[in-house]
Every structure is written in C-alpha cells, then in structure tokens.
Design a protein around this motif. Sequence first.
Motif, PDB file in Angstrom:
ATOM      1  N   ALA B 425     -38.205 -29.738 -64.251  1.00 22.96           N
ATOM      2  CA  ALA B 425     -38.075 -28.823 -62.718  1.00 22.96           C
ATOM      3  C   ALA B 425     -38.766 -29.734 -62.160  1.00 22.96           C
ATOM      4  CB  ALA B 425     -39.035 -27.595 -63.585  1.00 22.96           C
ATOM      5  N   LYS B 426     -39.323 -30.241 -62.731  1.00 18.96           N
ATOM      6  CA  LYS B 426     -40.749 -30.844 -61.638  1.00 18.96           C
ATOM      7  C   LYS B 426     -39.936 -31.786 -60.569  1.00 18.96           C
ATOM      8  CE  LYS B 426     -45.476 -30.891 -62.750  1.00 18.96           C
ATOM      9  NZ  LYS B 426     -45.871 -32.013 -63.790  1.00 18.96           N
ATOM     10  N   LEU B 427     -38.833 -32.988 -61.906  1.00 20.01           N
ATOM     11  CA  LEU B 427     -38.282 -34.151 -61.322  1.00 20.01           C
ATOM     12  C   LEU B 427     -36.887 -33.534 -60.551  1.00 20.01           C
ATOM     13  CD1 LEU B 427     -37.365 -35.804 -65.038  1.00 20.01           C
ATOM     14  CD2 LEU B 427     -38.955 -36.640 -62.522  1.00 20.01           C
ATOM     15  N   ILE B 428     -36.181 -31.914 -60.352  1.00 18.81           N
ATOM     16  CA  ILE B 428     -35.344 -31.423 -60.010  1.00 18.81           C
ATOM     17  C   ILE B 428     -36.093 -30.995 -58.461  1.00 18.81           C
ATOM     18  CG2 ILE B 428     -34.168 -29.957 -59.438  1.00 18.81           C
ATOM     19  CD1 ILE B 428     -33.517 -29.791 -62.665  1.00 18.81           C
ATOM     20  N   GLN B 429     -37.109 -30.852 -58.686  1.00 20.99           N
ATOM     21  CA  GLN B 429     -37.392 -30.794 -57.323  1.00 20.99           C
ATOM     22  C   GLN B 429     -37.865 -31.446 -55.798  1.00 20.99           C
ATOM     23  OE1 GLN B 429     -41.600 -28.389 -57.887  1.00 20.99           O
ATOM     24  NE2 GLN B 429     -40.252 -26.722 -55.874  1.00 20.99           N
ATOM     25  N   HIS B 430     -38.717 -32.626 -56.775  1.00 21.84           N
ATOM     26  CA  HIS B 430     -38.898 -33.942 -55.876  1.00 21.84           C
ATOM     27  C   HIS B 430     -36.983 -34.319 -55.109  1.00 21.84           C
ATOM     28  CE1 HIS B 430     -42.287 -34.106 -56.620  1.00 21.84           C
ATOM     29  NE2 HIS B 430     -42.891 -34.915 -58.540  1.00 21.84           N
ATOM     30  N   ALA B 431     -36.422 -34.664 -56.591  1.00 17.14           N
ATOM     31  CA  ALA B 431     -35.033 -34.692 -55.927  1.00 17.14           C
ATOM     32  C   ALA B 431     -34.558 -33.945 -54.958  1.00 17.14           C
ATOM     33  CB  ALA B 431     -34.657 -35.371 -57.010  1.00 17.14           C
ATOM     34  N   ASN B 432     -34.206 -32.479 -55.616  1.00 15.97           N
ATOM     35  CA  ASN B 432     -34.152 -32.342 -54.194  1.00 15.97           C
ATOM     36  C   ASN B 432     -32.917 -31.996 -54.169  1.00 15.97           C
ATOM     37  OD1 ASN B 432     -33.805 -29.798 -52.238  1.00 15.97           O
ATOM     38  ND2 ASN B 432     -33.607 -31.348 -51.014  1.00 15.97           N
ATOM     39  N   ILE B 433     -32.344 -31.686 -55.905  1.00 19.16           N
ATOM     40  CA  ILE B 433     -31.054 -31.327 -56.805  1.00 19.16           C
ATOM     41  C   ILE B 433     -30.688 -30.641 -57.433  1.00 19.16           C
ATOM     42  CG2 ILE B 433     -30.016 -34.181 -56.914  1.00 19.16           C
ATOM     43  CD1 ILE B 433     -31.140 -33.430 -59.529  1.00 19.16           C
ATOM     44  N   GLN B 434     -31.097 -29.152 -57.071  1.00 18.12           N
ATOM     45  CA  GLN B 434     -30.958 -28.013 -57.349  1.00 18.12           C
ATOM     46  C   GLN B 434     -29.309 -27.426 -57.834  1.00 18.12           C
ATOM     47  OE1 GLN B 434     -32.776 -28.083 -55.370  1.00 18.12           O
ATOM     48  NE2 GLN B 434     -35.332 -27.663 -55.958  1.00 18.12           N
ATOM     49  N   ALA B 435     -29.132 -28.106 -56.919  1.00 14.55           N
ATOM     50  CA  ALA B 435     -27.024 -27.259 -56.804  1.00 14.55           C
ATOM     51  C   ALA B 435     -26.464 -28.567 -57.879  1.00 14.55           C
ATOM     52  CB  ALA B 435     -26.872 -27.910 -55.573  1.00 14.55           C
ATOM     53  N   ASP B 436     -27.347 -29.357 -58.839  1.00 14.06           N
ATOM     54  CA  ASP B 436     -25.754 -30.159 -59.526  1.00 14.06           C
ATOM     55  C   ASP B 436     -27.081 -29.954 -60.438  1.00 14.06           C
ATOM     56  OD1 ASP B 436     -25.378 -32.090 -57.010  1.00 14.06           O
ATOM     57  OD2 ASP B 436     -24.459 -30.975 -57.682  1.00 14.06           O
ATOM     58  N   SER B 437     -28.292 -29.694 -60.442  1.00 13.05           N
ATOM     59  CA  SER B 437     -29.114 -29.677 -61.779  1.00 13.05           C
ATOM     60  C   SER B 437     -28.883 -29.843 -63.182  1.00 13.05           C
ATOM     61  CB  SER B 437     -30.822 -29.135 -62.067  1.00 13.05           C
ATOM     62  OG  SER B 437     -29.906 -27.469 -61.770  1.00 13.05           O
ATOM     63  N   ASN B 438     -27.675 -28.830 -63.247  1.00 18.56           N
ATOM     64  CA  ASN B 438     -27.216 -28.050 -64.773  1.00 18.56           C
ATOM     65  C   ASN B 438     -26.691 -29.389 -64.821  1.00 18.56           C
ATOM     66  OD1 ASN B 438     -24.535 -28.517 -62.643  1.00 18.56           O
ATOM     67  ND2 ASN B 438     -23.351 -26.496 -63.688  1.00 18.56           N
ATOM     68  N   ILE B 439     -25.640 -30.592 -64.149  1.00 17.62           N
ATOM     69  CA  ILE B 439     -24.821 -31.204 -65.145  1.00 17.62           C
ATOM     70  C   ILE B 439     -26.584 -31.880 -66.180  1.00 17.62           C
ATOM     71  CG2 ILE B 439     -24.826 -33.469 -64.694  1.00 17.62           C
ATOM     72  CD1 ILE B 439     -23.708 -33.797 -61.507  1.00 17.62           C
ATOM     73  N   ILE B 440     -27.680 -31.988 -65.647  1.00 20.58           N
ATOM     74  CA  ILE B 440     -28.219 -32.801 -66.676  1.00 20.58           C
ATOM     75  C   ILE B 440     -28.592 -31.995 -68.121  1.00 20.58           C
ATOM     76  CG2 ILE B 440     -31.118 -33.193 -66.812  1.00 20.58           C
ATOM     77  CD1 ILE B 440     -30.961 -34.071 -64.266  1.00 20.58           C
ATOM     78  N   THR B 441     -28.569 -30.643 -67.371  1.00 21.35           N
ATOM     79  CA  THR B 441     -28.475 -30.081 -69.158  1.00 21.35           C
ATOM     80  C   THR B 441     -27.735 -29.855 -70.314  1.00 21.35           C
ATOM     81  OG1 THR B 441     -28.662 -28.002 -67.694  1.00 21.35           O
ATOM     82  CG2 THR B 441     -30.814 -28.495 -68.630  1.00 21.35           C
ATOM     83  N   ASN B 442     -26.571 -29.643 -68.960  1.00 20.84           N
ATOM     84  CA  ASN B 442     -24.866 -29.754 -69.743  1.00 20.84           C
ATOM     85  C   ASN B 442     -25.102 -31.043 -70.595  1.00 20.84           C
ATOM     86  OD1 ASN B 442     -24.122 -27.798 -68.685  1.00 20.84           O
ATOM     87  ND2 ASN B 442     -22.963 -28.702 -67.686  1.00 20.84           N
ATOM     88  N   LEU B 443     -26.275 -32.478 -70.869  1.00 22.49           N
ATOM     89  CA  LEU B 443     -26.018 -33.606 -71.787  1.00 22.49           C
ATOM     90  C   LEU B 443     -25.917 -33.037 -72.979  1.00 22.49           C
ATOM     91  CD1 LEU B 443     -26.458 -36.352 -69.396  1.00 22.49           C
ATOM     92  CD2 LEU B 443     -24.720 -36.063 -71.412  1.00 22.49           C
ATOM     93  N   GLU B 444     -26.814 -31.903 -72.745  1.00 22.82           N
ATOM     94  CA  GLU B 444     -27.052 -30.992 -74.435  1.00 22.82           C
ATOM     95  C   GLU B 444     -25.254 -30.996 -74.961  1.00 22.82           C
ATOM     96  OE1 GLU B 444     -30.821 -28.829 -74.857  1.00 22.82           O
ATOM     97  OE2 GLU B 444     -31.636 -30.915 -74.663  1.00 22.82           O
ATOM     98  N   ASN B 445     -24.736 -30.244 -74.822  1.00 18.66           N
ATOM     99  CA  ASN B 445     -23.681 -30.161 -75.402  1.00 18.66           C
ATOM    100  C   ASN B 445     -22.888 -31.352 -76.011  1.00 18.66           C
ATOM    101  OD1 ASN B 445     -24.406 -27.511 -73.639  1.00 18.66           O
ATOM    102  ND2 ASN B 445     -21.641 -27.562 -73.250  1.00 18.66           N
ATOM    103  N   LEU B 446     -22.835 -32.292 -75.857  1.00 12.30           N
ATOM    104  CA  LEU B 446     -22.805 -33.581 -75.835  1.00 12.30           C
ATOM    105  C   LEU B 446     -23.672 -33.754 -77.258  1.00 12.30           C
ATOM    106  CD1 LEU B 446     -20.608 -33.822 -73.396  1.00 12.30           C
ATOM    107  CD2 LEU B 446     -21.461 -36.017 -72.619  1.00 12.30           C
ATOM    108  N   GLY B 447     -24.472 -33.271 -77.274  1.00 15.06           N
ATOM    109  CA  GLY B 447     -25.865 -33.716 -78.597  1.00 15.06           C
ATOM    110  C   GLY B 447     -26.707 -34.610 -78.282  1.00 15.06           C
ATOM    111  N   CYS B 448     -27.315 -35.057 -76.791  1.00 12.76           N
ATOM    112  CA  CYS B 448     -28.404 -35.679 -76.202  1.00 12.76           C
ATOM    113  C   CYS B 448     -29.131 -34.875 -75.881  1.00 12.76           C
ATOM    114  CB  CYS B 448     -27.732 -36.014 -74.706  1.00 12.76           C
ATOM    115  SG  CYS B 448     -26.354 -37.070 -74.491  1.00 12.76           S
ATOM    116  N   ASN B 449     -30.289 -35.600 -76.400  1.00 10.97           N
ATOM    117  CA  ASN B 449     -31.680 -35.017 -76.644  1.00 10.97           C
ATOM    118  C   ASN B 449     -32.612 -34.723 -75.147  1.00 10.97           C
ATOM    119  OD1 ASN B 449     -33.556 -33.964 -77.751  1.00 10.97           O
ATOM    120  ND2 ASN B 449     -34.473 -35.900 -79.012  1.00 10.97           N
TER     121      ASN B 449
END
Lengths: 300, 594
Positions: B425-449
């Motif tokens: 959350a901190k990183l997302i805030q620093h980067a100001n990319i809240q709108a696209d933050s689901n890209i990061i979490t969606n990688l879990e669907n690919l089996g990524c940690n």
Amino acid sequence: MRDRLSHLQEMSNGHVEPMEDAESTVSDTFSNVDLEEELPHEAVVFDDNSPALEEVFSQSQDIHREIQLIRLEVKRLREQNSRMLQGTTTMSTIKRDSNAIGADIKKRAEDVLARLHDMDGTSHKLEETHGSNSAVTRIARTQYACLSNGFRDAMFDYNEAEMSHRENCKAQIQRQMEIVGREVTGEEVEEMIEKGQWNIFNDNIVSEGKTARSALSQIEKRHQELVDLEARISGIHEIFLDIAMLVEEQGPMLTSIQSNVQKTDEGIQDALVKLGRAKRHDNNNPFKKMFCSCFPCFNS
Amino acid sequence: FWALENTTENHMFCKILNGVIKSVKKDGEWKVLIVDHMGMRILSSCCKMSDILAMGVTIVEDINKRRERICSLEAIYLIAPVQKSVRALINDFKDVGFTYKAAHIFFTEPCPDGLFTEIGRSRVAKVAKTLKEINIAFLPCESQVFSLDDPTSLYSFYSSKPNEEKDKMIENLAEQIATVCDTLKEYPAVRYRKGPEENARLADEVYRRLTAHKADNPSMGEGPDKARTQLLIVDRGFDPISPILHELTFQAMAYDLLDIKQDIYMYQTTGIGDSKEREVLLNEDDDLWVQLRHMHIADVTKKVTELLRTFCESKRMCTDNANIKDLSQMLKKMPQYQKDLSMYSTHLHLAEACMKKFKASLDKLCEVEQDLVIGATPDGEPLKDAMKSIVPVLLNNELEPYDKIRIILLYIFHKKKGITEENLAKLIQHANIQADSNIITNLENLGCNIIAGGSNAGKTLPERKERTGSTYDLSRWTPIIKDVMENVIDDKLDKRQWPFISDPAPINTTQTAVSARFGHWHKNKSPPEYRTGPRLIIFVIGGVAHSEMRSAYEVTQATDGKWEVLIGSSHILTPTSFLNDLKSLDQCIKNVSL
C-alpha cells in the motif's frame, strides 16, 4: 493435408435437398459452361462489372507481358556482357548489341510507364463509377500496385546487371594493366574512368610484343564498354527517378495482405440493406438493433 | 538466418501455402481469395500481395463482410472450420445466382462432423472443386517463433472469474499446437512444468491430439534424430520478470517503447517527393531487420551506419556523412537503390527513436531494474537496500504509471517471499498508481508470490544459472526459459519438475528417408536442406516475451545448428500489453468471438 472432396461429394449425392425444378437442373448439370450460359440474363441485373473487369485484366496482362520482355532483355544483356569479357566476338558487333539492348529496355520502360499511367487513370475512373470499395476498383488498384512493384524490380535488376558488368570490366582492366607492367588499384581505375584519362600509353609500360599489344587492346575495349555503360545508365536516370517516385507514391504497405483486406468497408448501400433487414426481423429486440454495429459477433 | 542450413518453420510454411493456392492455379484465369480472420492472419504472416498475385489471386476478401458477386471468377476459401465461417461459405452459394463461379475450400484444421454435414447438404457441395484440411492453425511469426493469435488467452486461463468454456478452449489450443508439430513433421515427447494444473491438462490434451494427427500422418517424427524432439508446456507465471523488464535489444526495445502495432512501424521521412508518413513492415523479408533485431541498441546504430557507408562507397555515392538527412539526396542521385536506401532509412529512424525515448527518462530506471533482477550491482556488490533505490523512481512524476508498476513488481520479485499488504500500500501511494494497482495483485492468479504469506506462499522463482561473459551493464538479465532450453539440450532437465506425459520414444537408429515433399521455394536464396536434427518446441501459456524469443535463436546458434529451438504462445507480449492483460484478470469480459 487431408483431401476430403470425395467425402463431401458422397454426402451431397446421398442427400436429397428439397429444391424447385429450375434449381435442380442447375445443380445436376453444374459446370463452367452451363453457368456461363446462365449468366447473360443475370449479368444484366447483377453483374455489371464484368466488362470493366475484363478491361482491367487485359490492361494488366499487357503490362505484365511487357515487364516479362524487359526481364528477358536484361537476361540477354547479362549474357552479352559475359561474352564480351571472354572476348568471343568482334568489338563492333558487340557494341551495337549492348547499346541496342539498352536502348530497347529504355524504350520498353518508357512504354510501361505510360501504360501504368493509363492504368492509374482507369483505376480512378472505376473509383468514380463504382466506388472505392467495389471489387473491380480494388482489383484494379491491386493489379496496378503489384505491376508497379514488379516493374521496379525488373528495372532495378537491369541496373544490377550493368553494375556487375562494370565491376568485371574494372577487374579485367586491372589484370591487363599488370600484364603491361603497370599495376593499378581499383581506386585508380575509377579515377581514370571518371576523368577519362588513359595516360597509360605514355608511361613506362611494355607496349612491344604480342602479349602487350593484346593486353592494351583489351584495355581499350573495356574502356569503351565502360563509357557506353555510363551513357546508358545516365540516359535512363530520369526513368529510374519516375519509377522510384511511382512506387513511393503508393506507399509500401500496399503489399501487405492485411491492409488490403481491412481496407474494405461495407458500403453505404450495404449499411442501408442491413438496417432494412434489422428492421424487418428485429422489431421485438431493441437491444439487437442498438448493438448490431458495435458487437458484430452477436449477430451469428 | 540463412547461415542455418535448416528448413525453418517459416519457409516450410510458405511452401505449403504456396502449394495450396498454386495447386488450383489455372493460366489465364484469376481467382478471388476469401479469408476469415484466422486465414487472413496466417496468409498475411508469410505472404505479400505480390506473392498471391503470382499465385493467380487478384483480390482478397473478408468472408464476414458483405461482398459483391463476381460470377466470372472462382473463389478460394482459406478459413477455420468454425460455424461463423462455414455459414458464410454456405451463404455464398445459397441463392440461385452464386456469388462466385466455383469454390476451392481449404480448412486450417480438421472440420468437425456437424459442420461438414451442413456443408455436404448445401449447394456448396455441388460447386466445390477442392476441399482440403491443411492443418495449419497457427501463425509463423518468425522462423523460430509461432503464435496462435489469441490475445485473450491470459484471461481465459487465469482470470478470477469462472470460465465454463475452459475445457473447450484447452482442446482448441491443443489442436492448434498439434498442427504446429504436424507442419514441422515432428512427433515430440510432451513435457510440462509441474505445478499449475493447467500445464498438465494442456499437455495431456496436446498428447492426445498429436497421437490423432500421427495416425493420419505416420511420417511425423520420422528421422534419425527426431526421437529426441521435445515439446514443453510452461506457464507465464514461471518467469514473470522477462515480460516486464526493460530490454535493450533492438526488437524488444522498439516494441516496448514505440507504438508498433501488427509489426508496422510508422515514421516521417522525405523521399524523392515531399515529406510523408511511411509505413514499414518489420518482418523477415527485411534482411537488415533479421540481422539487427537481437542486437543491443548501442551496436545497432553503429552497425547500420557502417553498412550504409560501405554501401554508398561501393555504389560510388559521394557523401560526407551517411546519415538520415543525406538519404533523400542519395535517393535523387541514384533512385535505382530505392529499396536498399529505404531499408537503411527505416532502421536508422527506428534506432534513433528508441534512443530518444531511452535518454528521455529510462537510463536511470534500467540501472535500478537490472540491480533488482540480478540482486547485485554491475560490480558484483549484492544489493543491500532495494527500497532506497526504488523510492526515487516511484516519486519521479515524469515516469509513466506503467513504468512505476514494473519497478514495483521487480522489487517484489526481488524480495522472493513477497511483501506485506502494508508495504505494498505504501509503495502504491508513493507511486500514485492506485488506479492500476490491481495489476500487481492479479499476478497472484499466475501463481506468483506477491503478498507475503498469501495464497502463493512458498512458491519461488527458479534458481538461476551462473552466467559469465561480458554483457552490457544494463543487459545482465537472462530469461529463465533460456536455462531450461539449455538443460533440455544437455539432457539435464529434471524429470520430476518437468515430467513427461508419455515415456520418450526409443531412439530410432535406422536411417529413414527424409521426406522432401515440399519443393524448395524461395526465389532468391539457395534452397535450405530439410532439417534432420532434433527440435525443442516450447509453448508458453499466457504470452511470450521478446527476450524469450531471442533466447531461442541464441541457444540454437550455440548448438551450431544441431538443435533447433522454437518458441511460441497464444500471442507475443509487450510489457504494456502484458500489464493490460493482467489488469483485466479480475474483471468480467465478454468473450469476443473473432
């Protein structure tokens, strides 16, 4: 690769489709000839682009043939040039042949350029009459584009033939110069050609003896060939320029199949037909009417 | 690539298509060619208009568009055996006035019985002069790269939403992959990366389809070395780094930084005429592109300039500097070199465009990226405080949101065990990319940690091979798949992590005559020998990255041509398209049928 035509025909013979009499005669006796006999009354109603199509094909066939003839001439030139290097014929006849071929190519090229220009004119007229997306217009434009490219390739190939002969002549001059005791680099030969200075005869060279005389004679011949060659190429510079311009104007992407297919849009006429159909069939489905242009996949 | 004496996939392919269309050619008669989307993509990937004109085709039509009747010409149909295309075909011959004189039908894959019967019962059966299944349901993008032309594949496999069509989709995919092997005349041993369930399912289905193809086509896999050929199924999650990293080799860089769609590069230039926009196709017809595409950008401009200078000297074109500005002058002086000069112009422009983008904002970014993925600085110093390196990047407002997301992801992968939700959350805030933050979490669907202790806890990226040898500081990363390729060739790939579907066939020691069914085709080049050595075919579920494509060529070259490595996927990724694909994973997207 699997051929399944016989499967299809078996299936079709086994299947009796409820058809009216007129249609059954068509299907039973279907052949190219019959269909053509069927066409006349159809042609009047539907197929009004047939004569235009014929003209396009006839024009393009003529141009294609001319381009093939140019290619043939280039081939002859290559053969002629290689014969000259081997010194198998007398100088005077050779000179006429190479220049004659060159002149022929130039004339044909000018002719092809004129024909292509005509074809371009035909395409534009077709575009005005039938619309830019009609089949006959697109066929004309495609033929024109491909013929232009083919023509360019043939003419640039002619240039290649001349250039490679040039290199061979240079190499031979160098070799013969060595024989008469004067070694020269490729650069120096270039200079001599460009400046037209053949001072070799004044320098300390061996000019006596049969070998020397033969070598000097070869050098003279090659020199003359190079002079003629330069003249031929510079004489055709305008034509090269025109060809390059022609191809440039069309844009290289015309060769891509994808862009040729995607350029076709449904004409306004067709859109109206579609709306008409939609109205007739989908009075009960407002959503289908709304979306039919946005989501074409839902229509099938 | 002509240094390899092997028949590449591309050329075999072209020969087939050439044979197919030319087989119905009749002198003096032109034909209409009708394609659906798949047919058009297949054809377009290896033929130009001039090629098909030479085959007797005068116009190409889209089967789904309303078409004019051209009763005087016969039609060739190159289509997939799917309902939409078959119905359109039947429709062309429904009414008494047929749209065309006759039909020559070529299906990309075996036609299902239901549709075949429909055709059999229609009037098409009476006008069909040809009906063949060519078994090519893929695009040969490059000589060692294939694509199945389905950009929705990542979604189909890994979306959070349930997909009822998944089984059917896997079957279709398997059939397409089987046609790749069929075309190459290979009958490979099928392996998959153990872990994600889809890998095993797809591998299983591929094996089934392969066996069916082999029954129809027994010559598949025949040849002294062919028993060693392997087909690997691997998932995108196996290496999520390669599609995200900024690469500095020409092709990867150009597709990442510039807007190149459908392999078309557009730029402004002056030729003989005035300034106009040029469109150029970047494909293997362009010899210079083939030479340059895997080179590091620093070498590209140097190389092109050098080649251009040599060219000008050999044609005695007097120039002071062989550069872009002089090109139009050269063209006017020697228009007969239009083709060559255009080629140099294109690549000079392309390289310049890449460098411009790079210098604008990316050089510092790439440094950070490389340190993260290698885990060390160029000097070999282990990276101590990764957070410190990435914060300035995240706070830099001149960078695009996607560039920031890429850095965040690479940071997370560097952390190996994922990061806490708080830190994310901190990183997302620093980067100001809240709108696209689901890209990061969606990688879990690919089996990524991604989230520490989350659903993928315990999964780690594979150990990397030590690679020595000089590389540019900003290009130290090697795609993980390259390690796998090398291991397969050395017969060192772990059978437990990469199990076989079936036991590999016994080595065939008898000398079987190699089929020379398809004649040599390419006009200007010397005919390549029919390939006899083994192949490694890799299929990546969810998209393949340019750096991975490059690896296939590099590994092939390193074997001196003994092996040929081919790689393919549903589609070819750019970092942007990959992130876009990821973005949609948790959303509902209607299946758009093509």
